[in-house]
Write an enzyme that holds these catalytic residues in place. Sequence first.
Site, PDB file in Angstrom:
ATOM      1  CG  ASN A 152      24.818  12.741  -8.059  1.00 43.68           C
ATOM      2  OD1 ASN A 152      24.545  11.874  -8.892  1.00 43.68           O
ATOM      3  ND2 ASN A 152      23.991  13.089  -7.100  1.00 43.68           N
ATOM      4  CD  GLU A 249      14.965   7.073  -7.802  1.00 41.38           C
ATOM      5  OE1 GLU A 249      14.837   8.121  -7.138  1.00 41.38           O
ATOM      6  OE2 GLU A 249      14.505   5.987  -7.436  1.00 41.38           O
ATOM      7  CB  CYS A 283      19.128  13.778  -5.958  1.00 37.22           C
ATOM      8  SG  CYS A 283      19.441  12.156  -5.246  1.00 37.22           S
ATOM      9  CD  GLU A 461      17.244   3.839  -9.023  1.00 34.92           C
ATOM     10  OE1 GLU A 461      17.949   4.689  -8.458  1.00 34.92           O
ATOM     11  OE2 GLU A 461      17.508   3.388 -10.157  1.00 34.92           O
TER      12      GLU A 461
HETATM   13  P1  NAD Z   1      20.894  15.578 -16.370  1.00 35.85           P
HETATM   14  O1  NAD Z   1      19.418  15.516 -16.333  1.00 35.85           O
HETATM   15  O2  NAD Z   1      21.544  16.721 -17.034  1.00 35.85           O
HETATM   16  O3  NAD Z   1      21.486  14.267 -17.098  1.00 35.85           O
HETATM   17  C1  NAD Z   1      21.203  12.976 -16.616  1.00 35.85           C
HETATM   18  C2  NAD Z   1      21.440  11.968 -17.720  1.00 35.85           C
HETATM   19  O4  NAD Z   1      20.438  12.091 -18.724  1.00 35.85           O
HETATM   20  C3  NAD Z   1      22.776  12.096 -18.455  1.00 35.85           C
HETATM   21  O5  NAD Z   1      23.315  10.807 -18.657  1.00 35.85           O
HETATM   22  C4  NAD Z   1      22.377  12.730 -19.775  1.00 35.85           C
HETATM   23  O6  NAD Z   1      23.251  12.422 -20.843  1.00 35.85           O
HETATM   24  C5  NAD Z   1      21.024  12.094 -20.005  1.00 35.85           C
HETATM   25  N1  NAD Z   1      20.128  12.838 -20.887  1.00 35.85           N
HETATM   26  C6  NAD Z   1      20.065  14.179 -21.074  1.00 35.85           C
HETATM   27  N2  NAD Z   1      19.077  14.476 -21.960  1.00 35.85           N
HETATM   28  C7  NAD Z   1      18.514  13.299 -22.313  1.00 35.85           C
HETATM   29  C8  NAD Z   1      17.442  12.955 -23.194  1.00 35.85           C
HETATM   30  N3  NAD Z   1      16.748  13.887 -23.856  1.00 35.85           N
HETATM   31  N4  NAD Z   1      17.119  11.659 -23.339  1.00 35.85           N
HETATM   32  C9  NAD Z   1      17.790  10.704 -22.647  1.00 35.85           C
HETATM   33  N5  NAD Z   1      18.818  10.969 -21.814  1.00 35.85           N
HETATM   34  C10 NAD Z   1      19.174  12.259 -21.644  1.00 35.85           C
HETATM   35  O7  NAD Z   1      21.342  15.428 -14.853  1.00 35.85           O
HETATM   36  P2  NAD Z   1      22.817  15.573 -14.248  1.00 35.85           P
HETATM   37  O8  NAD Z   1      23.192  17.014 -14.349  1.00 35.85           O
HETATM   38  O9  NAD Z   1      23.702  14.527 -14.815  1.00 35.85           O
HETATM   39  O10 NAD Z   1      22.572  15.182 -12.716  1.00 35.85           O
HETATM   40  C11 NAD Z   1      22.105  16.067 -11.762  1.00 35.85           C
HETATM   41  C12 NAD Z   1      20.613  15.890 -11.551  1.00 35.85           C
HETATM   42  O11 NAD Z   1      20.325  14.538 -11.232  1.00 35.85           O
HETATM   43  C13 NAD Z   1      20.084  16.707 -10.386  1.00 35.85           C
HETATM   44  O12 NAD Z   1      18.835  17.274 -10.723  1.00 35.85           O
HETATM   45  C14 NAD Z   1      19.903  15.675  -9.289  1.00 35.85           C
HETATM   46  O13 NAD Z   1      18.954  16.020  -8.319  1.00 35.85           O
HETATM   47  C15 NAD Z   1      19.514  14.469 -10.071  1.00 35.85           C
HETATM   48  N6  NAD Z   1      19.822  13.242  -9.319  1.00 35.85           N
HETATM   49  C16 NAD Z   1      18.792  12.503  -8.816  1.00 35.85           C
HETATM   50  C17 NAD Z   1      19.043  11.367  -8.070  1.00 35.85           C
HETATM   51  C18 NAD Z   1      17.925  10.533  -7.509  1.00 35.85           C
HETATM   52  O14 NAD Z   1      18.164   9.375  -7.177  1.00 35.85           O
HETATM   53  N7  NAD Z   1      16.724  11.051  -7.357  1.00 35.85           N
HETATM   54  C19 NAD Z   1      20.362  10.973  -7.841  1.00 35.85           C
HETATM   55  C20 NAD Z   1      21.392  11.748  -8.368  1.00 35.85           C
HETATM   56  C21 NAD Z   1      21.102  12.875  -9.111  1.00 35.85           C
END
Ligand code: NAD
Length: 487
Positions: A152, A249, A283, A461
Amino acid sequence: MRAQPNASHFVGGSYMESRSGTPFDSVYPATGETIARITPADDAVIEAAITAARKGQQVWAETPPAERGRVLRRAADILREKNRELSILETLDTGKPLQETLVADAASGADCLEYYGGLAATLTGEHIDLGGSFAYTKREPLGICFGIGAWNYPIQIACWKAAPALVCGNAMIFKPSEVTPLSALKLAEALSEAGLPDGVFNVIQGFGDVGAKMVAHPDIAKVSLTGSVPTGAKVAALAGEHLKKTTLELGGKSPLIIFDDADVENAVSAAINANFYSTGQICSNGTRVFVHTAIKERFLARLAERTANAVLGDPLDETTSIGPLVSKAQLDKVLHYLKVGQDEGARLVCGGGAAEVASFPDGYFVQPTVFADVTDTMTIAREEIFGPVLSVLDFDDEDDVVARANDTEFGLAAGVFTKDIQRAHRIIGRLQAGTCWINTYNLTPIEMPFGGYKKSGIGRENGHAAIEYYSQLKSVYVEMDGVEAAF
Ligand code: NAD
Protein backbone atom coordinates in the site's frame (compact mmCIF):
# COMPACT_ATOMS: atom_id res chain seq x y z
CA MET A 1 5.85 -2.19 -20.43
CA ARG A 2 5.93 1.39 -19.24
CA ALA A 3 7.99 0.99 -16.08
CA GLN A 4 10.40 -1.89 -16.69
CA PRO A 5 13.47 -1.45 -14.42
CA ASN A 6 17.02 -2.18 -15.62
CA ALA A 7 16.79 -5.55 -13.86
CA SER A 8 14.76 -7.14 -11.08
CA HIS A 9 17.15 -6.74 -8.13
CA PHE A 10 19.64 -4.18 -6.82
CA VAL A 11 22.57 -5.89 -5.13
CA GLY A 12 25.98 -4.55 -4.13
CA GLY A 13 25.37 -1.17 -5.76
CA SER A 14 24.19 -2.46 -9.17
CA TYR A 15 21.20 -3.96 -10.89
CA MET A 16 21.19 -7.75 -11.08
CA GLU A 17 18.99 -10.32 -12.80
CA SER A 18 18.07 -13.85 -11.70
CA ARG A 19 19.17 -16.67 -13.97
CA SER A 20 16.23 -18.90 -13.00
CA GLY A 21 12.66 -18.56 -11.75
CA THR A 22 9.25 -17.81 -13.23
CA PRO A 23 8.74 -14.09 -13.89
CA PHE A 24 5.72 -12.24 -12.50
CA ASP A 25 4.06 -9.06 -13.73
CA SER A 26 3.54 -5.71 -12.12
CA VAL A 27 0.14 -4.48 -13.26
CA TYR A 28 -1.32 -0.95 -13.52
CA PRO A 29 -4.55 -1.36 -11.52
CA ALA A 30 -6.44 1.27 -13.55
CA THR A 31 -6.14 -0.72 -16.79
CA GLY A 32 -4.88 -4.19 -15.94
CA GLU A 33 -1.93 -3.50 -18.28
CA THR A 34 1.44 -5.11 -17.46
CA ILE A 35 3.92 -2.31 -16.71
CA ALA A 36 6.94 -4.41 -15.75
CA ARG A 37 8.06 -8.04 -15.59
CA ILE A 38 10.15 -9.13 -12.62
CA THR A 39 11.96 -12.37 -11.86
CA PRO A 40 12.01 -13.55 -8.23
CA ALA A 41 15.34 -13.87 -6.45
CA ASP A 42 16.87 -17.32 -6.91
CA ASP A 43 19.43 -18.78 -4.51
CA ALA A 44 22.30 -17.13 -6.39
CA VAL A 45 20.71 -13.67 -5.99
CA ILE A 46 20.01 -14.30 -2.31
CA GLU A 47 23.61 -15.35 -1.67
CA ALA A 48 24.95 -12.40 -3.67
CA ALA A 49 22.80 -10.05 -1.58
CA ILE A 50 24.01 -11.60 1.68
CA THR A 51 27.66 -11.40 0.59
CA ALA A 52 27.28 -7.80 -0.56
CA ALA A 53 25.46 -6.81 2.64
CA ARG A 54 28.09 -8.46 4.83
CA LYS A 55 30.88 -6.52 3.10
CA GLY A 56 28.90 -3.29 2.96
CA GLN A 57 27.95 -3.47 6.62
CA GLN A 58 31.60 -3.70 7.72
CA VAL A 59 32.48 -0.52 5.82
CA TRP A 60 29.30 1.27 6.95
CA ALA A 61 29.66 0.40 10.64
CA GLU A 62 33.11 2.06 10.56
CA THR A 63 31.74 5.18 8.85
CA PRO A 64 31.33 8.03 11.39
CA PRO A 65 27.65 8.48 12.26
CA ALA A 66 27.69 12.12 11.12
CA GLU A 67 28.79 10.97 7.66
CA ARG A 68 26.08 8.27 7.64
CA GLY A 69 23.61 11.05 8.37
CA ARG A 70 24.89 13.17 5.48
CA VAL A 71 24.37 10.27 3.06
CA LEU A 72 20.77 9.79 4.22
CA ARG A 73 20.06 13.53 3.95
CA ARG A 74 21.51 13.64 0.42
CA ALA A 75 19.23 10.70 -0.49
CA ALA A 76 16.28 12.67 0.92
CA ASP A 77 17.16 15.58 -1.40
CA ILE A 78 17.35 13.21 -4.39
CA LEU A 79 13.90 11.76 -3.62
CA ARG A 80 12.50 15.30 -3.41
CA GLU A 81 14.13 16.33 -6.72
CA LYS A 82 12.65 13.24 -8.38
CA ASN A 83 9.33 13.40 -6.54
CA ARG A 84 7.11 13.73 -9.62
CA GLU A 85 8.79 10.91 -11.53
CA LEU A 86 8.70 8.67 -8.44
CA SER A 87 5.07 9.57 -7.75
CA ILE A 88 4.05 8.60 -11.28
CA LEU A 89 5.85 5.27 -10.85
CA GLU A 90 4.08 4.68 -7.51
CA THR A 91 0.74 5.56 -9.10
CA LEU A 92 1.35 3.09 -11.93
CA ASP A 93 2.35 0.35 -9.49
CA THR A 94 -0.35 0.89 -6.84
CA GLY A 95 -3.19 2.69 -8.68
CA LYS A 96 -3.24 5.38 -5.97
CA PRO A 97 -4.09 8.78 -7.46
CA LEU A 98 -1.23 11.12 -8.29
CA GLN A 99 -2.98 13.72 -6.10
CA GLU A 100 -1.89 11.49 -3.17
CA THR A 101 1.39 10.01 -4.33
CA LEU A 102 2.80 13.50 -5.00
CA VAL A 103 2.50 14.32 -1.29
CA ALA A 104 2.38 11.05 0.63
CA ASP A 105 4.83 8.51 -0.79
CA ALA A 106 8.35 9.47 -1.93
CA ALA A 107 7.79 12.78 -0.10
CA SER A 108 7.20 11.03 3.23
CA GLY A 109 10.13 8.71 2.47
CA ALA A 110 12.31 11.80 2.07
CA ASP A 111 11.07 13.15 5.42
CA CYS A 112 12.09 9.85 7.00
CA LEU A 113 15.61 9.83 5.48
CA GLU A 114 16.06 13.44 6.55
CA TYR A 115 14.84 12.78 10.09
CA TYR A 116 17.14 9.81 10.72
CA GLY A 117 19.94 11.57 8.87
CA GLY A 118 19.59 14.39 11.39
CA LEU A 119 19.53 11.97 14.31
CA ALA A 120 22.69 10.13 13.20
CA ALA A 121 25.28 12.18 15.07
CA THR A 122 23.18 12.36 18.25
CA LEU A 123 23.07 8.63 19.03
CA THR A 124 25.12 8.03 22.15
CA GLY A 125 25.46 5.59 25.02
CA GLU A 126 25.61 6.54 28.71
CA HIS A 127 28.17 6.77 31.46
CA ILE A 128 27.25 4.99 34.71
CA ASP A 129 29.10 6.03 37.89
CA LEU A 130 29.88 3.03 40.12
CA GLY A 131 31.88 5.00 42.71
CA GLY A 132 35.47 4.91 41.45
CA SER A 133 34.88 2.26 38.81
CA PHE A 134 32.34 2.99 36.15
CA ALA A 135 30.42 1.48 33.27
CA TYR A 136 29.42 2.80 29.90
CA THR A 137 27.04 1.66 27.22
CA LYS A 138 27.56 1.68 23.47
CA ARG A 139 24.82 1.41 20.89
CA GLU A 140 25.98 -1.09 18.25
CA PRO A 141 24.43 -2.27 14.98
CA LEU A 142 22.72 -5.66 14.70
CA GLY A 143 24.29 -6.64 11.37
CA ILE A 144 22.20 -7.42 8.29
CA CYS A 145 18.50 -6.55 8.64
CA PHE A 146 15.85 -7.96 6.32
CA GLY A 147 12.89 -5.71 5.49
CA ILE A 148 9.65 -7.08 4.00
CA GLY A 149 7.19 -4.61 2.49
CA ALA A 150 3.41 -4.48 1.94
CA TRP A 151 1.93 -3.02 -1.26
CA ASN A 152 0.00 0.00 0.00
CA TYR A 153 2.90 2.43 0.67
CA PRO A 154 5.83 0.77 -1.13
CA ILE A 155 8.57 3.43 -1.05
CA GLN A 156 7.43 4.84 2.30
CA ILE A 157 7.63 1.40 3.93
CA ALA A 158 11.09 0.84 2.39
CA CYS A 159 12.26 4.18 3.86
CA TRP A 160 10.63 3.59 7.26
CA LYS A 161 12.71 0.41 7.55
CA ALA A 162 15.92 1.41 5.76
CA ALA A 163 16.54 4.82 7.36
CA PRO A 164 16.62 3.77 11.05
CA ALA A 165 18.44 0.53 10.15
CA LEU A 166 21.12 2.35 8.19
CA VAL A 167 21.61 5.17 10.63
CA CYS A 168 22.47 2.60 13.30
CA GLY A 169 25.20 1.12 11.08
CA ASN A 170 23.32 -1.93 9.79
CA ALA A 171 23.02 -3.14 6.20
CA MET A 172 19.56 -3.91 4.84
CA ILE A 173 18.20 -6.33 2.28
CA PHE A 174 14.66 -5.26 1.40
CA LYS A 175 12.01 -7.35 -0.33
CA PRO A 176 9.10 -5.27 -1.61
CA SER A 177 5.67 -6.81 -1.99
CA GLU A 178 5.44 -8.82 -5.21
CA VAL A 179 2.40 -6.65 -6.04
CA THR A 180 4.44 -3.39 -6.05
CA PRO A 181 8.07 -4.25 -6.79
CA LEU A 182 9.28 -1.08 -8.51
CA SER A 183 9.85 1.94 -6.27
CA ALA A 184 12.20 0.25 -3.77
CA LEU A 185 14.67 -0.09 -6.68
CA LYS A 186 14.51 3.70 -7.10
CA LEU A 187 15.27 4.15 -3.40
CA ALA A 188 18.33 1.92 -3.86
CA GLU A 189 19.43 4.10 -6.80
CA ALA A 190 18.96 7.29 -4.75
CA LEU A 191 20.93 5.95 -1.78
CA SER A 192 23.71 4.80 -4.09
CA GLU A 193 23.82 8.19 -5.83
CA ALA A 194 23.94 9.85 -2.38
CA GLY A 195 27.16 7.97 -1.60
CA LEU A 196 25.98 4.91 0.32
CA PRO A 197 28.70 2.23 0.10
CA ASP A 198 27.82 -0.72 -2.15
CA GLY A 199 25.93 -3.51 -0.42
CA VAL A 200 24.53 -1.44 2.46
CA PHE A 201 21.04 -1.31 0.92
CA ASN A 202 19.95 -4.09 -1.42
CA VAL A 203 16.61 -4.93 -3.00
CA ILE A 204 15.60 -8.47 -3.89
CA GLN A 205 12.23 -9.47 -5.32
CA GLY A 206 9.89 -12.36 -4.78
CA PHE A 207 6.90 -13.87 -3.01
CA GLY A 208 6.54 -15.24 0.51
CA ASP A 209 8.90 -18.17 -0.20
CA VAL A 210 11.80 -15.76 -0.83
CA GLY A 211 10.79 -13.89 2.34
CA ALA A 212 10.80 -17.11 4.38
CA LYS A 213 14.21 -18.18 3.03
CA MET A 214 15.64 -14.85 4.09
CA VAL A 215 14.02 -14.95 7.55
CA ALA A 216 15.65 -18.34 8.15
CA HIS A 217 19.02 -17.35 6.67
CA PRO A 218 21.73 -17.57 9.37
CA ASP A 219 23.33 -14.27 8.29
CA ILE A 220 20.15 -12.23 8.87
CA ALA A 221 20.16 -10.67 12.35
CA LYS A 222 16.76 -8.99 12.28
CA VAL A 223 13.51 -9.08 10.36
CA SER A 224 11.07 -6.20 9.97
CA LEU A 225 7.75 -7.00 8.28
CA THR A 226 4.88 -4.78 7.24
CA GLY A 227 1.97 -6.99 6.25
CA SER A 228 -1.12 -8.84 7.37
CA VAL A 229 -1.65 -10.61 10.71
CA PRO A 230 -1.50 -14.14 9.18
CA THR A 231 1.84 -13.34 7.48
CA GLY A 232 3.05 -11.77 10.74
CA ALA A 233 2.29 -14.99 12.60
CA LYS A 234 4.26 -17.04 10.06
CA VAL A 235 7.23 -14.66 10.07
CA ALA A 236 7.25 -14.47 13.88
CA ALA A 237 7.16 -18.27 14.20
CA LEU A 238 10.03 -18.76 11.77
CA ALA A 239 12.03 -15.88 13.23
CA GLY A 240 11.39 -17.31 16.71
CA GLU A 241 12.70 -20.71 15.65
CA HIS A 242 15.94 -19.01 14.60
CA LEU A 243 15.84 -16.50 17.50
CA LYS A 244 15.89 -13.48 15.18
CA LYS A 245 14.95 -10.04 16.43
CA THR A 246 11.62 -9.07 14.89
CA THR A 247 9.53 -5.97 14.25
CA LEU A 248 6.00 -6.55 12.95
CA GLU A 249 3.69 -3.82 11.59
CA LEU A 250 0.41 -5.60 10.90
CA GLY A 251 -3.26 -5.02 10.28
CA GLY A 252 -6.02 -3.32 12.20
CA LYS A 253 -9.74 -2.68 12.69
CA SER A 254 -9.38 0.62 14.46
CA PRO A 255 -12.11 2.63 16.21
CA LEU A 256 -12.86 6.30 15.60
CA ILE A 257 -15.17 7.57 18.36
CA ILE A 258 -17.20 10.74 17.71
CA PHE A 259 -18.99 12.34 20.66
CA ASP A 260 -22.05 14.60 20.39
CA ASP A 261 -20.01 17.72 21.26
CA ALA A 262 -17.61 17.15 18.33
CA ASP A 263 -17.23 19.56 15.43
CA VAL A 264 -19.26 17.49 12.94
CA GLU A 265 -17.62 18.91 9.83
CA ASN A 266 -14.12 18.06 11.11
CA ALA A 267 -15.32 14.66 12.27
CA VAL A 268 -16.70 13.94 8.78
CA SER A 269 -13.34 15.01 7.27
CA ALA A 270 -11.53 12.67 9.64
CA ALA A 271 -13.87 9.78 8.86
CA ILE A 272 -13.25 10.36 5.13
CA ASN A 273 -9.47 10.41 5.65
CA ALA A 274 -9.74 7.38 7.91
CA ASN A 275 -11.57 5.28 5.30
CA PHE A 276 -11.22 6.54 1.75
CA TYR A 277 -7.65 7.85 1.44
CA SER A 278 -5.57 5.43 -0.66
CA THR A 279 -8.89 3.81 -1.60
CA GLY A 280 -9.14 2.60 1.99
CA GLN A 281 -5.94 0.56 1.79
CA ILE A 282 -4.30 1.83 4.99
CA CYS A 283 -3.49 -0.34 7.99
CA SER A 284 -4.37 2.30 10.60
CA ASN A 285 -7.76 3.17 9.08
CA GLY A 286 -10.57 3.95 11.49
CA THR A 287 -12.99 1.52 9.91
CA ARG A 288 -15.31 1.30 12.93
CA VAL A 289 -16.75 4.80 13.28
CA PHE A 290 -18.68 4.99 16.55
CA VAL A 291 -21.03 7.99 16.37
CA HIS A 292 -23.08 9.29 19.33
CA THR A 293 -26.79 8.76 18.56
CA ALA A 294 -27.54 12.47 19.21
CA ILE A 295 -25.59 13.49 16.08
CA LYS A 296 -25.74 10.27 14.07
CA GLU A 297 -28.25 11.29 11.37
CA ARG A 298 -26.62 14.72 10.91
CA PHE A 299 -23.21 13.05 10.62
CA LEU A 300 -24.48 10.45 8.12
CA ALA A 301 -26.19 13.06 5.96
CA ARG A 302 -23.01 15.19 5.69
CA LEU A 303 -20.85 12.11 5.15
CA ALA A 304 -23.06 10.94 2.27
CA GLU A 305 -23.15 14.43 0.75
CA ARG A 306 -19.38 14.81 0.88
CA THR A 307 -18.67 11.25 -0.28
CA ALA A 308 -20.71 12.02 -3.40
CA ASN A 309 -18.00 14.61 -4.23
CA ALA A 310 -15.27 11.95 -4.48
CA VAL A 311 -13.75 11.89 -7.97
CA LEU A 312 -13.10 8.36 -9.21
CA GLY A 313 -11.10 8.32 -12.38
CA ASP A 314 -7.75 8.39 -14.13
CA PRO A 315 -5.18 8.07 -11.34
CA LEU A 316 -2.68 10.16 -13.35
CA ASP A 317 -5.14 13.08 -13.49
CA GLU A 318 -4.43 15.24 -10.43
CA THR A 319 -8.12 16.03 -9.92
CA THR A 320 -8.87 12.34 -9.25
CA SER A 321 -9.30 11.66 -5.53
CA ILE A 322 -10.01 7.91 -5.56
CA GLY A 323 -8.13 5.40 -7.69
CA PRO A 324 -8.69 1.69 -8.19
CA LEU A 325 -7.81 -0.97 -5.62
CA VAL A 326 -4.35 -2.43 -6.04
CA SER A 327 -5.32 -5.74 -7.68
CA LYS A 328 -8.12 -7.91 -8.96
CA ALA A 329 -7.72 -10.09 -5.84
CA GLN A 330 -8.22 -7.04 -3.61
CA LEU A 331 -11.26 -5.96 -5.66
CA ASP A 332 -12.84 -9.43 -5.26
CA LYS A 333 -12.14 -9.37 -1.51
CA VAL A 334 -13.73 -5.93 -1.05
CA LEU A 335 -16.78 -6.81 -3.19
CA HIS A 336 -17.23 -9.92 -1.04
CA TYR A 337 -17.36 -7.79 2.13
CA LEU A 338 -19.80 -5.34 0.51
CA LYS A 339 -22.16 -8.26 -0.10
CA VAL A 340 -21.65 -9.74 3.38
CA GLY A 341 -22.39 -6.32 4.96
CA GLN A 342 -25.72 -6.11 3.14
CA ASP A 343 -26.57 -9.79 3.76
CA GLU A 344 -25.97 -9.37 7.51
CA GLY A 345 -28.34 -6.37 7.67
CA ALA A 346 -26.16 -3.26 7.66
CA ARG A 347 -27.90 -0.21 6.13
CA LEU A 348 -26.24 0.95 2.92
CA VAL A 349 -25.97 4.75 2.98
CA CYS A 350 -23.95 5.11 -0.23
CA GLY A 351 -21.83 3.04 -2.60
CA GLY A 352 -22.05 -0.72 -2.22
CA GLY A 353 -20.49 -2.16 -5.38
CA ALA A 354 -17.93 -1.98 -8.16
CA ALA A 355 -17.64 1.44 -9.85
CA GLU A 356 -17.88 2.06 -13.60
CA VAL A 357 -15.22 4.56 -14.61
CA ALA A 358 -15.31 5.94 -18.17
CA SER A 359 -12.21 5.01 -20.23
CA PHE A 360 -11.12 2.48 -17.58
CA PRO A 361 -13.43 -0.52 -18.12
CA ASP A 362 -10.81 -2.97 -16.81
CA GLY A 363 -9.80 -0.99 -13.70
CA TYR A 364 -10.31 -2.38 -10.18
CA PHE A 365 -12.57 0.49 -9.09
CA VAL A 366 -15.05 0.23 -6.23
CA GLN A 367 -17.51 2.83 -4.93
CA PRO A 368 -16.64 4.51 -1.63
CA THR A 369 -19.16 2.88 0.66
CA VAL A 370 -20.82 3.88 3.93
CA PHE A 371 -22.77 1.40 6.05
CA ALA A 372 -24.91 2.56 9.00
CA ASP A 373 -26.57 0.59 11.82
CA VAL A 374 -23.56 -1.71 11.92
CA THR A 375 -23.39 -3.89 15.04
CA ASP A 376 -20.29 -5.17 16.83
CA THR A 377 -20.80 -8.76 15.73
CA MET A 378 -21.17 -8.12 11.99
CA THR A 379 -18.32 -9.45 9.85
CA ILE A 380 -17.64 -5.96 8.42
CA ALA A 381 -17.10 -4.70 11.98
CA ARG A 382 -14.68 -7.48 12.91
CA GLU A 383 -12.45 -8.24 9.90
CA GLU A 384 -9.95 -6.02 8.14
CA ILE A 385 -11.36 -5.24 4.68
CA PHE A 386 -8.62 -2.97 3.29
CA GLY A 387 -10.90 -1.07 0.93
CA PRO A 388 -13.09 2.07 0.96
CA VAL A 389 -15.73 0.67 3.31
CA LEU A 390 -16.78 2.78 6.30
CA SER A 391 -18.99 1.30 9.03
CA VAL A 392 -20.95 3.57 11.38
CA LEU A 393 -21.88 2.06 14.76
CA ASP A 394 -24.11 3.85 17.31
CA PHE A 395 -23.31 4.60 20.95
CA ASP A 396 -24.70 6.61 23.88
CA ASP A 397 -22.42 5.85 26.79
CA GLU A 398 -18.68 6.47 27.28
CA ASP A 399 -17.85 3.26 29.20
CA ASP A 400 -19.83 1.20 26.71
CA VAL A 401 -18.09 2.67 23.65
CA VAL A 402 -14.61 2.20 25.15
CA ALA A 403 -15.34 -1.46 25.93
CA ARG A 404 -16.68 -2.04 22.41
CA ALA A 405 -13.78 -0.17 20.79
CA ASN A 406 -11.34 -2.45 22.63
CA ASP A 407 -13.27 -5.63 21.85
CA THR A 408 -11.02 -6.70 18.96
CA GLU A 409 -7.87 -8.76 18.50
CA PHE A 410 -6.26 -5.76 16.80
CA GLY A 411 -4.79 -2.65 18.44
CA LEU A 412 -3.07 -0.59 15.79
CA ALA A 413 -4.76 2.81 16.07
CA ALA A 414 -7.70 4.75 17.52
CA GLY A 415 -9.19 8.21 17.43
CA VAL A 416 -11.57 10.32 19.48
CA PHE A 417 -13.49 13.49 18.58
CA THR A 418 -14.75 15.64 21.44
CA LYS A 419 -14.32 19.22 22.65
CA ASP A 420 -14.10 17.99 26.26
CA ILE A 421 -10.35 17.91 26.87
CA GLN A 422 -10.56 15.72 29.98
CA ARG A 423 -12.80 13.19 28.28
CA ALA A 424 -10.44 13.06 25.29
CA HIS A 425 -7.40 12.17 27.39
CA ARG A 426 -9.39 9.84 29.67
CA ILE A 427 -10.58 7.84 26.68
CA ILE A 428 -7.19 7.73 24.97
CA GLY A 429 -5.79 6.39 28.26
CA ARG A 430 -8.27 3.51 28.14
CA LEU A 431 -7.99 2.60 24.44
CA GLN A 432 -5.82 -0.42 23.60
CA ALA A 433 -4.05 1.00 20.56
CA GLY A 434 -0.46 1.92 19.72
CA THR A 435 -1.15 5.11 17.77
CA CYS A 436 -3.97 7.49 18.76
CA TRP A 437 -5.38 10.78 17.56
CA ILE A 438 -7.48 13.44 19.29
CA ASN A 439 -9.69 15.50 16.96
CA THR A 440 -7.95 14.26 13.80
CA TYR A 441 -7.09 10.92 12.20
CA ASN A 442 -4.36 9.10 10.26
CA LEU A 443 -1.59 11.67 10.53
CA THR A 444 1.71 9.80 10.90
CA PRO A 445 4.58 12.30 10.98
CA ILE A 446 7.97 10.60 11.08
CA GLU A 447 8.70 12.12 14.51
CA MET A 448 5.88 10.10 16.12
CA PRO A 449 6.45 6.39 16.96
CA PHE A 450 4.07 4.10 15.08
CA GLY A 451 3.07 0.52 15.84
CA GLY A 452 0.49 -1.83 17.24
CA TYR A 453 -0.85 -3.27 20.47
CA LYS A 454 -2.20 -6.83 20.60
CA LYS A 455 -2.14 -8.67 17.24
CA SER A 456 -1.39 -5.48 15.30
CA GLY A 457 2.31 -5.76 15.86
CA ILE A 458 5.50 -5.99 17.81
CA GLY A 459 7.95 -3.10 18.14
CA ARG A 460 7.76 0.45 16.83
CA GLU A 461 8.75 2.28 13.69
CA ASN A 462 9.53 6.01 13.40
CA GLY A 463 10.67 8.53 15.98
CA HIS A 464 13.51 7.86 18.41
CA ALA A 465 11.72 4.62 19.32
CA ALA A 466 12.80 2.84 16.10
CA ILE A 467 16.47 3.17 17.10
CA GLU A 468 15.84 0.65 19.91
CA TYR A 469 14.76 -1.91 17.33
CA TYR A 470 17.75 -1.54 14.99
CA SER A 471 20.57 -1.46 17.53
CA GLN A 472 21.83 -3.34 20.56
CA LEU A 473 23.36 -2.01 23.75
CA LYS A 474 26.75 -3.15 24.88
CA SER A 475 27.44 -2.54 28.61
CA VAL A 476 31.09 -2.20 29.57
CA TYR A 477 32.31 -2.35 33.21
CA VAL A 478 35.62 -0.54 33.75
CA GLU A 479 37.54 -1.55 36.89
CA MET A 480 39.54 1.34 38.40
CA ASP A 481 40.91 -0.62 41.36
CA GLY A 482 42.36 -4.09 42.03
CA VAL A 483 40.47 -7.37 41.55
CA GLU A 484 39.52 -9.28 44.72
CA ALA A 485 39.01 -13.05 44.65
CA ALA A 486 38.07 -15.65 47.30
CA PHE A 487 41.34 -17.55 46.89
P1 NAD B 1 0.84 -9.68 3.12
O1 NAD B 1 0.91 -10.14 4.53
O2 NAD B 1 0.09 -10.49 2.14
O3 NAD B 1 2.32 -9.53 2.51
C1 NAD B 1 3.28 -8.69 3.11
C2 NAD B 1 4.66 -9.11 2.67
O4 NAD B 1 5.01 -10.35 3.27
C3 NAD B 1 4.85 -9.31 1.17
O5 NAD B 1 6.08 -8.75 0.77
C4 NAD B 1 4.87 -10.82 1.03
O6 NAD B 1 5.60 -11.29 -0.09
C5 NAD B 1 5.56 -11.22 2.31
N1 NAD B 1 5.30 -12.59 2.77
C6 NAD B 1 4.18 -13.33 2.58
N2 NAD B 1 4.33 -14.54 3.18
C7 NAD B 1 5.55 -14.54 3.76
C8 NAD B 1 6.27 -15.51 4.53
N3 NAD B 1 5.74 -16.69 4.84
N4 NAD B 1 7.50 -15.20 4.96
C9 NAD B 1 8.04 -13.98 4.69
N5 NAD B 1 7.41 -13.04 3.95
C10 NAD B 1 6.17 -13.31 3.50
O7 NAD B 1 0.30 -8.19 3.21
P2 NAD B 1 -0.13 -7.23 2.00
O8 NAD B 1 -1.38 -7.79 1.42
O9 NAD B 1 1.04 -6.96 1.14
O10 NAD B 1 -0.45 -5.87 2.78
C11 NAD B 1 -1.65 -5.60 3.40
C12 NAD B 1 -1.56 -5.87 4.89
O11 NAD B 1 -0.48 -5.13 5.45
C13 NAD B 1 -2.80 -5.42 5.65
O12 NAD B 1 -3.13 -6.37 6.63
C14 NAD B 1 -2.35 -4.13 6.31
O13 NAD B 1 -3.07 -3.79 7.46
C15 NAD B 1 -0.91 -4.42 6.59
N6 NAD B 1 -0.15 -3.16 6.71
C16 NAD B 1 0.31 -2.79 7.94
C17 NAD B 1 1.00 -1.60 8.10
C18 NAD B 1 1.52 -1.17 9.44
O14 NAD B 1 2.41 -0.33 9.48
N7 NAD B 1 1.01 -1.68 10.54
C19 NAD B 1 1.22 -0.79 6.99
C20 NAD B 1 0.74 -1.19 5.75
C21 NAD B 1 0.06 -2.39 5.63
